[in-house]
Design a protein around this motif. Structure first.
Motif, PDB file in Angstrom:
ATOM      1  N   SER A 183      46.484  26.668  48.299  1.00 39.08           N
ATOM      2  CA  SER A 183      47.724  27.483  49.024  1.00 39.08           C
ATOM      3  C   SER A 183      46.444  28.722  49.574  1.00 39.08           C
ATOM      4  O   SER A 183      45.257  28.945  49.600  1.00 39.08           O
ATOM      5  N   SER A 184      47.096  29.873  50.451  1.00 36.12           N
ATOM      6  CA  SER A 184      46.575  30.815  51.129  1.00 36.12           C
ATOM      7  C   SER A 184      45.530  31.681  50.015  1.00 36.12           C
ATOM      8  O   SER A 184      44.925  32.552  50.929  1.00 36.12           O
ATOM      9  N   VAL A 185      46.351  31.513  49.088  1.00 34.48           N
ATOM     10  CA  VAL A 185      45.863  32.820  47.845  1.00 34.48           C
ATOM     11  C   VAL A 185      45.674  31.857  46.746  1.00 34.48           C
ATOM     12  O   VAL A 185      46.174  31.274  46.016  1.00 34.48           O
ATOM     13  N   PRO A 186      44.149  31.546  47.117  1.00 31.87           N
ATOM     14  CA  PRO A 186      43.645  30.426  45.940  1.00 31.87           C
ATOM     15  C   PRO A 186      43.232  30.695  44.975  1.00 31.87           C
ATOM     16  O   PRO A 186      42.550  30.483  43.567  1.00 31.87           O
ATOM     17  N   THR A 187      42.503  32.356  45.115  1.00 32.35           N
ATOM     18  CA  THR A 187      42.347  33.043  43.709  1.00 32.35           C
ATOM     19  C   THR A 187      42.732  34.727  43.630  1.00 32.35           C
ATOM     20  O   THR A 187      43.770  35.323  44.526  1.00 32.35           O
ATOM     21  N   TRP A 188      42.815  35.580  42.466  1.00 29.53           N
ATOM     22  CA  TRP A 188      43.328  36.215  42.371  1.00 29.53           C
ATOM     23  C   TRP A 188      41.998  36.985  40.872  1.00 29.53           C
ATOM     24  O   TRP A 188      41.748  36.324  39.988  1.00 29.53           O
ATOM     25  N   ARG A 189      41.871  38.469  40.820  1.00 32.76           N
ATOM     26  CA  ARG A 189      41.420  39.324  39.979  1.00 32.76           C
ATOM     27  C   ARG A 189      42.420  39.886  38.966  1.00 32.76           C
ATOM     28  O   ARG A 189      43.533  40.419  39.127  1.00 32.76           O
ATOM     29  N   ARG A 190      40.991  39.853  38.044  1.00 34.33           N
ATOM     30  CA  ARG A 190      41.352  40.954  36.825  1.00 34.33           C
ATOM     31  C   ARG A 190      40.078  41.425  36.468  1.00 34.33           C
ATOM     32  O   ARG A 190      38.799  40.904  35.842  1.00 34.33           O
ATOM     33  N   VAL A 191      40.612  42.449  34.962  1.00 34.02           N
ATOM     34  CA  VAL A 191      39.262  42.475  34.033  1.00 34.02           C
ATOM     35  C   VAL A 191      39.697  42.937  33.180  1.00 34.02           C
ATOM     36  O   VAL A 191      40.745  43.500  32.926  1.00 34.02           O
ATOM     37  N   THR A 192      39.040  42.411  32.078  1.00 33.03           N
ATOM     38  CA  THR A 192      38.953  42.484  30.712  1.00 33.03           C
ATOM     39  C   THR A 192      39.604  44.039  30.241  1.00 33.03           C
ATOM     40  O   THR A 192      38.436  45.274  30.616  1.00 33.03           O
ATOM     41  N   SER A 193      39.805  44.537  29.472  1.00 32.86           N
ATOM     42  CA  SER A 193      40.519  45.762  28.690  1.00 32.86           C
ATOM     43  C   SER A 193      40.009  46.379  27.379  1.00 32.86           C
ATOM     44  O   SER A 193      39.300  47.601  27.185  1.00 32.86           O
ATOM     45  N   GLY A 194      39.473  44.851  27.103  1.00 28.00           N
ATOM     46  CA  GLY A 194      38.062  45.136  25.144  1.00 28.00           C
ATOM     47  C   GLY A 194      38.180  43.512  25.807  1.00 28.00           C
ATOM     48  O   GLY A 194      37.754  42.342  26.192  1.00 28.00           O
ATOM     49  N   ALA A 195      36.838  43.432  24.133  1.00 27.76           N
ATOM     50  CA  ALA A 195      36.489  42.923  23.751  1.00 27.76           C
ATOM     51  C   ALA A 195      37.413  41.197  23.677  1.00 27.76           C
ATOM     52  O   ALA A 195      38.177  41.899  23.080  1.00 27.76           O
ATOM     53  N   THR A 196      36.898  39.885  24.469  1.00 28.94           N
ATOM     54  CA  THR A 196      38.505  39.324  24.168  1.00 28.94           C
ATOM     55  C   THR A 196      37.746  38.418  23.820  1.00 28.94           C
ATOM     56  O   THR A 196      36.495  37.597  24.787  1.00 28.94           O
ATOM     57  N   THR A 197      38.383  36.397  24.436  1.00 28.55           N
ATOM     58  CA  THR A 197      37.757  35.287  25.097  1.00 28.55           C
ATOM     59  C   THR A 197      38.664  34.623  25.656  1.00 28.55           C
ATOM     60  O   THR A 197      39.858  34.936  25.917  1.00 28.55           O
ATOM     61  N   VAL A 198      37.824  33.750  26.387  1.00 27.36           N
ATOM     62  CA  VAL A 198      38.871  32.724  27.480  1.00 27.36           C
ATOM     63  C   VAL A 198      38.339  31.128  27.229  1.00 27.36           C
ATOM     64  O   VAL A 198      37.120  31.386  27.481  1.00 27.36           O
ATOM     65  N   GLY A 199      39.321  30.179  26.542  1.00 29.08           N
ATOM     66  CA  GLY A 199      38.972  28.942  25.546  1.00 29.08           C
ATOM     67  C   GLY A 199      37.874  29.556  24.417  1.00 29.08           C
ATOM     68  O   GLY A 199      38.111  30.359  23.742  1.00 29.08           O
ATOM     69  N   ASP A 200      36.397  29.140  24.492  1.00 30.25           N
ATOM     70  CA  ASP A 200      35.762  29.293  23.804  1.00 30.25           C
ATOM     71  C   ASP A 200      34.530  30.372  24.042  1.00 30.25           C
ATOM     72  O   ASP A 200      33.267  29.880  23.778  1.00 30.25           O
ATOM     73  N   VAL A 201      34.552  31.093  25.076  1.00 33.53           N
ATOM     74  CA  VAL A 201      33.436  31.742  25.763  1.00 33.53           C
ATOM     75  C   VAL A 201      33.744  33.158  25.620  1.00 33.53           C
ATOM     76  O   VAL A 201      35.602  33.916  25.212  1.00 33.53           O
ATOM     77  N   GLU A 202      33.551  33.933  24.798  1.00 30.85           N
ATOM     78  CA  GLU A 202      33.725  34.884  24.485  1.00 30.85           C
ATOM     79  C   GLU A 202      33.357  36.386  25.551  1.00 30.85           C
ATOM     80  O   GLU A 202      31.992  36.270  26.367  1.00 30.85           O
ATOM     81  N   LEU A 203      33.858  37.345  26.326  1.00 28.48           N
ATOM     82  CA  LEU A 203      33.908  38.396  26.629  1.00 28.48           C
ATOM     83  C   LEU A 203      33.341  39.639  26.803  1.00 28.48           C
ATOM     84  O   LEU A 203      34.960  39.897  26.119  1.00 28.48           O
ATOM     85  N   PRO A 204      32.850  40.582  26.801  1.00 33.42           N
ATOM     86  CA  PRO A 204      32.934  42.273  26.788  1.00 33.42           C
ATOM     87  C   PRO A 204      33.834  42.772  27.671  1.00 33.42           C
ATOM     88  O   PRO A 204      34.112  42.426  28.733  1.00 33.42           O
ATOM     89  N   ALA A 205      34.393  44.378  26.886  1.00 27.91           N
ATOM     90  CA  ALA A 205      35.386  44.864  27.991  1.00 27.91           C
ATOM     91  C   ALA A 205      34.480  44.996  29.387  1.00 27.91           C
ATOM     92  O   ALA A 205      33.714  45.711  29.609  1.00 27.91           O
ATOM     93  N   GLY A 206      35.172  45.575  30.605  1.00 24.99           N
ATOM     94  CA  GLY A 206      34.863  45.372  31.558  1.00 24.99           C
ATOM     95  C   GLY A 206      34.205  44.105  32.732  1.00 24.99           C
ATOM     96  O   GLY A 206      33.980  44.236  33.497  1.00 24.99           O
ATOM     97  N   THR A 207      35.123  43.133  31.834  1.00 23.39           N
ATOM     98  CA  THR A 207      34.560  42.110  32.728  1.00 23.39           C
ATOM     99  C   THR A 207      34.975  41.618  33.491  1.00 23.39           C
ATOM    100  O   THR A 207      36.241  40.874  33.606  1.00 23.39           O
ATOM    101  N   PRO A 208      34.901  41.291  35.248  1.00 26.92           N
ATOM    102  CA  PRO A 208      35.934  40.821  35.841  1.00 26.92           C
ATOM    103  C   PRO A 208      35.530  39.686  36.108  1.00 26.92           C
ATOM    104  O   PRO A 208      34.764  38.502  35.513  1.00 26.92           O
ATOM    105  N   ILE A 209      37.177  39.219  36.422  1.00 25.45           N
ATOM    106  CA  ILE A 209      37.060  37.973  36.392  1.00 25.45           C
ATOM    107  C   ILE A 209      37.944  37.074  37.880  1.00 25.45           C
ATOM    108  O   ILE A 209      38.426  38.087  38.313  1.00 25.45           O
ATOM    109  N   LEU A 210      37.376  35.732  38.384  1.00 24.19           N
ATOM    110  CA  LEU A 210      37.785  34.874  38.736  1.00 24.19           C
ATOM    111  C   LEU A 210      39.718  34.512  38.182  1.00 24.19           C
ATOM    112  O   LEU A 210      38.313  32.893  38.333  1.00 24.19           O
ATOM    113  N   LEU A 211      40.406  33.766  38.878  1.00 23.74           N
ATOM    114  CA  LEU A 211      41.511  33.181  38.260  1.00 23.74           C
ATOM    115  C   LEU A 211      41.152  32.422  39.549  1.00 23.74           C
ATOM    116  O   LEU A 211      41.309  32.717  40.571  1.00 23.74           O
ATOM    117  N   GLY A 212      40.994  30.870  39.417  1.00 19.54           N
ATOM    118  CA  GLY A 212      41.476  30.057  40.410  1.00 19.54           C
ATOM    119  C   GLY A 212      43.461  30.014  40.240  1.00 19.54           C
ATOM    120  O   GLY A 212      43.228  28.961  39.137  1.00 19.54           O
TER     121      GLY A 212
END
Length: 354
Positions: free
Chosen positions: A252-281
């Motif tokens: 696709s012409s838009v292969p990725t998009w960004r998000r940022v965590t509002s608080g501590a959370t997990t994605v899969g088995d990865v723990e992410l602190p608040a304010g973590t920038p994420i690039l979604l494929g």
């Protein structure tokens, strides 16, 4: 190809999430994974570039793609009316006419030498169609295309300071045009995009911000989608709708998009602190074609329109695509953080055009 577990990319300074199930979970939870960084410049802007932008009152307050607050719903609802299924279906004849006219010219031009299918066919119809749908007249389309490409590079590219300054002047010029439209709409609000947004009670900055990215995303990403589809279809005869879905799934012409965590959370088995920038494929990782348009409250409002325009472009260009071959092994690419497509698709006649 399927996505991989969430991982940190040191060069990008972001966590990359491209496993389709995890991407889906992130997109459907805008409270935990906020869109606040969706339209923030990926490369920090220089002081000179910021001065140019601030000098004309350029601002990107939360409106659509970068908004998870209470104002998002009414703004989205107001804009969504322009892209209803009925309005999208109604614009197919215009789309077909615009593309067919350009295909006819390109077929004739093939007799004289190579033709760039992006410039000749893919570039302008999406802009002309979205302007028609938004009720906007007297728009300099080449200027809009240039402003759009420059803005994408400014916010999702890697420009050095000198290039940033050039791009900032372009964005400032675009902003000046938008503000003139807002002033006119406040004097006499019509039924076009600006009139609707003014009557909604938005500030000048909010109206400009909505129109800024809508006029970019509503046509430039579709040009890029069509360009990629053309590149894949050179010398092929295939079902247009199937090719569009193939491209949406894989490139696709838009292969990725960004998000940022509002608080501590997990994605899969990865723990992410608040304010973590994420690039979604969004595409190319084994997910469904629909993922290319996002999910949930920020799903692309123009998904149906983009599909229609790309399908029509391939259908109209089929006689041309069947008689050409690529004029270069690999085309030069637009390669930005969240936008990717051939910058040109140069072809020559393989058979005598009919």
């Amino acid at each position: 190809m399927t996505g991989c577990p969430a991982r940190y990319d040191e060069e990008l300074g972001m966590w990359v999430v491209d496993e389709p199930g995890e991407v889906r979970e992130v997109l459907l939870d805008p409270e935990t994974f906020r869109p606040d960084n969706a339209v923030v410049a990926h490369s920090p802007l220089s002081v000179k570039a910021l001065r140019v932008l601030s000098g004309v009152g350029f601002a990107l307050p939360p409106t659509l793609a970068n908004n998870a607050g209470p104002s998002h719903r009414p703004i989205r609802a107001a804009v969504a009316r322009f892209f209803s299924p009925a309005r999208v279906a109604a614009v197919e004849p215009l789309t077909r006419r615009l593309v067919a006219e350009r295909v006819a010219v390109a077929l004739a031009d093939l007799r004289s030498g190579p033709v760039d299918l992006v410039k000749a066919i893919a570039a302008e119809p999406p802009a002309l169609v979205v302007l028609d749908m938004l009720g906007l007249r007297d728009v300099d389309v080449p200027a809009l295309k240039a402003w759009s490409r420059d803005s994408l590079e400014l916010f999702w590219g890697w420009p050095d300071e000198d290039r940033q300054l050039e791009l900032a002047h372009s964005a400032a010029e675009f902003n000046g045009w938008l503000r003139k439209r807002v002033v006119a709409a406040r004097r006499l609000p019509g039924e076009d995009l600006f009139g609707v947004l003014v009557r909604l009670g938005l500030s000048d900055e909010e109206v400009c911000a909505v129109a800024y990215f809508l006029l970019i995303a509503g046509q430039e990403t579709t040009t890029q989608l069509i360009s990629t589809a053309f590149h894949r279809m050179v010398g092929r005869v295939d079902d247009a709708a199937a090719v569009v879905e193939e491209v949406l799934r894989e490139a696709s012409s838009v292969p990725t998009w960004r998000r940022v965590t509002s608080g501590a959370t997990t994605v899969g088995d990865v723990e992410l602190p608040a304010g973590t920038p994420i690039l979604l494929g969004l595409t190319g990782h084994g997910g469904p074609a629909d993922l290319a348009f996002g999910l949930g409250i920020h799903r692309c409002l123009g998904a149906g329109l983009a599909r229609l325009e790309a399908r029509v472009a391939l259908e109209c260009a089929a006689p041309l695509l069947a008689v050409v071959r690529a004029a270069e092994a690999e085309p030069p690419m637009i390669e930005l953080l969240s936008f990717r497509a051939p910058a040109r698709v140069l072809v020559t006649a393989r058979l005598e055009p009919r």
